[in-house]
Design a protein around this motif. Structure first.
Motif, PDB file in Angstrom:
ATOM      1  N   MET A   1      -9.115 -19.469  35.602  1.00  0.00           N
ATOM      2  CA  MET A   1      -7.916 -18.973  35.133  1.00  0.00           C
ATOM      3  C   MET A   1      -7.139 -18.037  36.052  1.00  0.00           C
ATOM      4  SD  MET A   1      -7.663 -16.657  31.766  1.00  0.00           S
ATOM      5  CE  MET A   1      -6.386 -16.825  30.676  1.00  0.00           C
ATOM      6  N   LYS A   2      -5.783 -18.269  35.831  1.00  0.00           N
ATOM      7  CA  LYS A   2      -4.889 -17.249  36.492  1.00  0.00           C
ATOM      8  C   LYS A   2      -3.889 -16.994  35.404  1.00  0.00           C
ATOM      9  CE  LYS A   2      -4.749 -17.235  41.592  1.00  0.00           C
ATOM     10  NZ  LYS A   2      -5.913 -16.651  41.353  1.00  0.00           N
ATOM     11  N   ILE A   3      -3.731 -15.547  35.721  1.00  0.00           N
ATOM     12  CA  ILE A   3      -2.588 -14.836  34.750  1.00  0.00           C
ATOM     13  C   ILE A   3      -1.276 -14.840  35.657  1.00  0.00           C
ATOM     14  CG2 ILE A   3      -1.779 -12.623  33.541  1.00  0.00           C
ATOM     15  CD1 ILE A   3      -4.991 -12.389  32.894  1.00  0.00           C
ATOM     16  N   LYS A   4      -0.242 -15.562  35.342  1.00  0.00           N
ATOM     17  CA  LYS A   4       0.678 -15.702  35.869  1.00  0.00           C
ATOM     18  C   LYS A   4       1.794 -14.991  35.191  1.00  0.00           C
ATOM     19  CE  LYS A   4       0.207 -20.375  37.847  1.00  0.00           C
ATOM     20  NZ  LYS A   4      -0.937 -21.076  37.055  1.00  0.00           N
TER      21      LYS A   4
ATOM     22  N   LEU B   1      -5.657  -4.893  37.559  1.00  0.00           N
ATOM     23  CA  LEU B   1      -6.294  -6.010  38.545  1.00  0.00           C
ATOM     24  C   LEU B   1      -6.263  -7.469  37.929  1.00  0.00           C
ATOM     25  CD1 LEU B   1      -8.080  -6.595  41.051  1.00  0.00           C
ATOM     26  CD2 LEU B   1     -10.096  -6.165  39.593  1.00  0.00           C
ATOM     27  N   LEU B   2      -6.620  -7.601  36.657  1.00  0.00           N
ATOM     28  CA  LEU B   2      -6.534  -8.774  36.085  1.00  0.00           C
ATOM     29  C   LEU B   2      -5.080  -9.454  36.133  1.00  0.00           C
ATOM     30  CD1 LEU B   2      -9.062  -8.294  32.836  1.00  0.00           C
ATOM     31  CD2 LEU B   2      -9.471  -9.617  34.911  1.00  0.00           C
ATOM     32  N   THR B   3      -4.266  -8.953  35.781  1.00  0.00           N
ATOM     33  CA  THR B   3      -2.894  -9.278  35.608  1.00  0.00           C
ATOM     34  C   THR B   3      -2.284  -9.436  36.955  1.00  0.00           C
ATOM     35  OG1 THR B   3      -1.928  -7.126  34.987  1.00  0.00           O
ATOM     36  CG2 THR B   3      -2.525  -8.533  33.054  1.00  0.00           C
ATOM     37  N   GLY B   4      -2.843  -8.809  37.931  1.00  0.00           N
ATOM     38  CA  GLY B   4      -2.041  -8.752  39.277  1.00  0.00           C
ATOM     39  C   GLY B   4      -0.861  -7.891  39.315  1.00  0.00           C
ATOM     40  N   ARG B   5      -0.551  -7.023  38.317  1.00  0.00           N
ATOM     41  CA  ARG B   5       0.566  -6.294  38.209  1.00  0.00           C
ATOM     42  C   ARG B   5      -0.052  -4.576  38.204  1.00  0.00           C
ATOM     43  NH1 ARG B   5       4.406  -7.299  33.339  1.00  0.00           N
ATOM     44  NH2 ARG B   5       5.553  -5.753  34.255  1.00  0.00           N
ATOM     45  N   LYS B   6       0.549  -3.994  39.287  1.00  0.00           N
ATOM     46  CA  LYS B   6       0.277  -2.317  39.829  1.00  0.00           C
ATOM     47  C   LYS B   6       0.572  -1.788  38.419  1.00  0.00           C
ATOM     48  CE  LYS B   6       0.339  -2.193  44.591  1.00  0.00           C
ATOM     49  NZ  LYS B   6       0.728  -3.539  45.239  1.00  0.00           N
ATOM     50  N   LYS B   7       1.555  -1.905  37.800  1.00  0.00           N
ATOM     51  CA  LYS B   7       1.951  -0.652  36.695  1.00  0.00           C
ATOM     52  C   LYS B   7       2.048  -1.372  35.336  1.00  0.00           C
ATOM     53  CE  LYS B   7       4.042   2.265  40.092  1.00  0.00           C
ATOM     54  NZ  LYS B   7       5.312   2.498  40.686  1.00  0.00           N
ATOM     55  N   LEU B   8       1.334  -2.565  34.946  1.00  0.00           N
ATOM     56  CA  LEU B   8       1.347  -3.123  33.725  1.00  0.00           C
ATOM     57  C   LEU B   8       0.903  -1.959  32.619  1.00  0.00           C
ATOM     58  CD1 LEU B   8       2.362  -5.440  31.653  1.00  0.00           C
ATOM     59  CD2 LEU B   8      -0.263  -6.138  32.027  1.00  0.00           C
ATOM     60  N   ALA B   9      -0.433  -1.616  32.944  1.00  0.00           N
ATOM     61  CA  ALA B   9      -1.063  -0.422  32.282  1.00  0.00           C
ATOM     62  C   ALA B   9      -0.711   0.763  33.076  1.00  0.00           C
ATOM     63  CB  ALA B   9      -2.388  -0.911  31.752  1.00  0.00           C
TER      64      ALA B   9
ATOM     65  N   LEU C   1       1.015  -9.610  25.969  1.00  0.00           N
ATOM     66  CA  LEU C   1       1.172 -11.017  25.846  1.00  0.00           C
ATOM     67  C   LEU C   1       0.842 -11.702  27.292  1.00  0.00           C
ATOM     68  CD1 LEU C   1       1.649 -13.482  24.465  1.00  0.00           C
ATOM     69  CD2 LEU C   1       4.379 -13.261  25.044  1.00  0.00           C
ATOM     70  N   ILE C   2      -0.090 -12.607  27.354  1.00  0.00           N
ATOM     71  CA  ILE C   2      -0.638 -13.183  28.518  1.00  0.00           C
ATOM     72  C   ILE C   2      -0.218 -14.501  28.640  1.00  0.00           C
ATOM     73  CG2 ILE C   2      -2.724 -13.358  29.925  1.00  0.00           C
ATOM     74  CD1 ILE C   2      -2.002 -10.293  29.616  1.00  0.00           C
ATOM     75  N   ASN C   3       0.355 -15.089  29.625  1.00  0.00           N
ATOM     76  CA  ASN C   3       0.730 -16.452  29.837  1.00  0.00           C
ATOM     77  C   ASN C   3       1.465 -17.311  28.824  1.00  0.00           C
ATOM     78  OD1 ASN C   3      -0.296 -16.278  32.430  1.00  0.00           O
ATOM     79  ND2 ASN C   3      -2.200 -17.170  31.985  1.00  0.00           N
ATOM     80  N   ASP C   4       2.068 -16.160  27.497  1.00  0.00           N
ATOM     81  CA  ASP C   4       2.343 -16.711  26.385  1.00  0.00           C
ATOM     82  C   ASP C   4       1.375 -17.444  25.794  1.00  0.00           C
ATOM     83  OD1 ASP C   4       5.343 -15.810  26.871  1.00  0.00           O
ATOM     84  OD2 ASP C   4       5.648 -17.616  28.526  1.00  0.00           O
TER      85      ASP C   4
END
Length: 195
Positions: free
Chosen positions: A1-4, A42-50, A66-69
């Motif tokens: 699974m990839k979180i896009k 790390l899971l979402t590949g976004r440095k500043k989401l959380a 919301l993840i991958n809609d």
């Protein structure tokens, strides 16, 4: 699974502020300073989401992403931090109860523990609580880069014993720093979504 795709959709302290209960949710719980925000980034590949905070106990709201809609990751407030006021600590229980008992879409709660230490009294209470609601079974052992391979294996065995995990329960060592363990966790999340 990839979180896009990942975006914050609600920051809540009471049910009226939750998003509609219309999709699968997987929540993340852990002591303050266990590395929950770093793991979600790390899971979402976004440095500043959380938001990663220098002062533990900062997340005092329930944050819905919301993840991958397709589903939501829910960041529950950290527990067990001494500098959080008594009234704030007292609010934590009822806020968690309302969420954990009231959400139809909630499938699992991933509990985070620091792999370097034996699970705390609050970790044990939290896991008992999750077991009571049938939301247990997945533990993420954070900060895995801080231990040697032998220490890691020994400490994972200790965590399994302390939390009274069964052979079917999963413990995933993760290092946000070294970016390890997220693939395994995403696979487990995928299995929950397909179940």
């Amino acid at each position: 699974m990839k979180i896009k795709k990942s975006e914050i959709v609600a920051v809540a302290v009471k049910p009226a502020q939750y998003p509609p209960d219309d999709m699968v949710e997987i929540a993340f719980a852990g002591r303050s300073n266990v590395g929950k925000s770093s793991l979600l980034n790390l899971l979402t590949g976004r440095k500043k989401l959380a938001k990663v905070s220098g002062s533990p106990g900062k997340t005092r709201t329930i944050n819905f992403y919301l993840i991958n809609d397709a589903f939501r990751i829910v960041d529950l407030p950290g527990y067990g931090y001494a500098k959080v006021s008594k009234s704030m600590s007292a609010d934590w229980g009822p806020m968690m109860d309302k969420y954990l008992q009231g959400r139809q879409g909630l499938r699992k709660v991933v509990q985070l523990v620091d792999v370097r230490h034996e699970p705390s009294k609050q970790d044990l209470q939290m896991y008992e609580y999750l077991r009571h609601y049938g939301l247990d079974g997945i533990v993420v052992a954070t900060k895995a880069d801080k231990l040697s391979k032998n220490q890691l294996n020994r400490n994972i065995a200790m965590i399994r014993k302390s939390l009274k995990l069964g052979p079917e329960d999963v413990v995933i060592p993760v290092s946000a720093l070294k970016k390890t363990g997220q693939e395994e966790l995403l696979t487990v999340i995928q299995e929950i979504l397909e179940d």
